[in-house]
Enzyme design. Sequence first.
Site, PDB file in Angstrom:
ATOM      1  N   GLY A 103      45.664  -2.109   3.505  1.00 31.19           N
ATOM      2  CA  GLY A 103      46.375  -3.345   3.191  1.00 31.19           C
ATOM      3  C   GLY A 103      45.430  -4.458   2.766  1.00 31.19           C
ATOM      4  O   GLY A 103      45.803  -5.332   1.984  1.00 31.19           O
ATOM      5  N   GLU A 106      44.949  -3.937  -0.817  1.00 34.17           N
ATOM      6  CA  GLU A 106      46.199  -4.268  -1.517  1.00 34.17           C
ATOM      7  C   GLU A 106      46.370  -5.782  -1.636  1.00 34.17           C
ATOM      8  O   GLU A 106      46.829  -6.295  -2.655  1.00 34.17           O
ATOM      9  CB  GLU A 106      47.388  -3.642  -0.778  1.00 34.17           C
ATOM     10  CG  GLU A 106      47.379  -2.114  -0.882  1.00 34.17           C
ATOM     11  CD  GLU A 106      48.564  -1.468  -0.199  1.00 34.17           C
ATOM     12  OE1 GLU A 106      48.624  -1.549   1.047  1.00 34.17           O
ATOM     13  OE2 GLU A 106      49.426  -0.906  -0.893  1.00 34.17           O
TER      14      GLU A 106
END
Length: 696
Positions: A103, A106
Amino acid sequence: MDNLSYSVRGNVAVLTLNNPPVNGLGFRLRSDLLSAFDRAQNDPQVRALVLYGGDTVFSGGADVREFGSPKASMEPNLPSVIRALESSAKPVVAAIAGNCLGGGLELALGCHWRVAKADASLGLPEVKLGLLPGAGGTQRLPRAIGLEPALNMIVSGEAQSASTFAATALVDVVVDGELLPQALAFAEKLIADARPLRRLRDLKVDAPAAEAYLQFARNSVRAGAGNLPAPLRCVDAVAASVSTPFEEGLRIERAAFIELMNTPESRALRHVFAAERAAGKVDGLPADTPLREVRRIGVIGAGTMGGGIAMSFANAAYPVVLLEASQAALDKGLATIRKNYLHTLSKGKISQEQVDQRLALIQPTLSYQDLRGADLIIEAVFENMEVKQPVFEMLDKVAKAGAILASNTSTLDLNRIAAFTKRPHDVIGLHFFSPANVMRLLEVVRGDKTAPDALATAMQLSKRIKKVAVVSGVCDGFIGNRMLARYGAAANDLLNLGAMPQQVDRALEQFGLAMGIFRVGDLAGLDIGWAIRKRRAAERPGEDLPTIADRICEAGRFGQKTGAGWYRYEPGRRDPLPDPAVERIIEQWRKEHGYTPRMIGDAEIVERCIYALVNEGARILEDGIAQRASDIDVVYLNGYGFPRYRGGPMRYADEVGLPNVVRALRRIATESPADAAYWAPAPLLLRLAEEGKSFA
Ligand code: NAD
């Protein structure tokens, strides 16, 4: 804002993530990020934003403390935060140092530009948890670096350094030295040049011959993934980045993410992740237990294990004194160590300089006087109390006060070993697995008198030498080998009932074990187990009856080292070949013992072997030998080739459902009356099944 600090430098707002240790993207940090983002949007002085995680880590991804809780996906969830950043009218720059994973990457991909230190580590490891990146990673990464490199990164889960991506849209500027000033300068320049925003979502994926490449990728991923669903779903999602509009790609990714979240494989892999973290925590040992200083290591015995143990410590830059009983044994042990290092060198995994450094750290000796300076001494001599006793008596005389005295024994009573010294509180078991320089597992055996600080020191040291340590109480075989004995007995019983070794191995390997039990036996040497069985038979007459395995050994078949064991081996080769001679021994044995062979299915093989592990695991828990069921899983995953995607034997039992395990065990107990006592479900297992509970 608890997890983030906000400041404005000139025209640039700096949003500094502050959620130690790795800036996990938990609910609090996500909320803070959005608040800070809104503040920057509304501040007319601010004309660009820099997202910064500090000088050592950008973000390690999801906050593992939220795993499995509703907070993990509570709004603002990660996709919402990323959407906000990406749609910002003011340019957003990610300043990346250290780990930028999952994440975290991301999030960075949602920014308009990225400035990264050359050695920052970028990766999407979700596949290792049986998942795929679920916050746009499968759509944005291909747009940044192209189809093939993105697919490789996502399917392998491996991280790469930022410098690798210097010429791509993933890293706009690679920097050395201080990160933040250079990221600020980059942001100021964006403002000065009035550069239009660059959103990855607007780029087209660079994908020459995409169709053909994806077909090839699907085939090779299918072949390599075995029983795992996630890698192929990664390919599907990445393929969508080429074939569908961005928003549709995100939808496909999200759907696949949710589907994978609910697979038993991902549940198991997430369990493994949590289990390995939990294993480091010792019941009754406060986190602030003082540690003993360990700088110098002593190892006694330069055989199979002692050599590997010495290498493990030298690899972590510890000086090691290696003691043997004779010059010949010492020379032989050192030659093996050198050969192993040269083998690693020939594979390009270490440099000649590293080989030289590590060898120089290992000081051979025949004199106990050279062990005086050691803070930890590990004994790895023959598995025989009469040999170990004088070694520990000698150590008691020469070792300095406070030195930790460890034994690598596999089966002997550590409390008896401790009693050979006048300092049993300093004695501990450090049970390495063969080859000790490779295998990750370390069973740390806590004797009745082992001091808390000795135990805490051993646990901490295990991390330094890159092992996964699990605490075990004292019993014959500790956690792993005690269970292995029941597993071995179950496999032997299958031979009585009608199966052949190759069929048992094939079924276990299809279940996912790295190697079937009979192949493992041939690799390790069948004489070792034979000797242990003989000792046990002498200690506890009548308890363990002779088995087919004894007969195989009596025929001089000790496994690969004698060219024959449960299988036969062509000279110089390691592939196991089914052997009619073994089948004759087994058939003869069945005749002598009144067994009428029957057809045995693969499912029955797996059931008997794995439930034997589970049942003994339950007894081990009940006896307080293991602290928690997940520790047993960690042992089997890291020491015995149990497939990670099944989470370990105890986790597997939970997945099957404990009442189902109990019913199967009862059925097997009636089918095998001679071993009914072993097959009877352990009381703990029964209780949990009746109460509708699980081992977890
Ligand atoms: P090994 O026979 O390969 O090596 C033992 C070494 O100890 C030999 O080199 C021998 O010369 C030396 N030695 C014997 N007596 C000595 C003494 N008094 N002083 C100094 N050196 C002495 O055996 P191994 O397989 O390395 O096993 C060593 C220990 O590790 C045993 O307790 C064994 O149970 C345990 N262990 C073995 C394995 C395995 O897979 N081989 C795995 C875990 C633990």
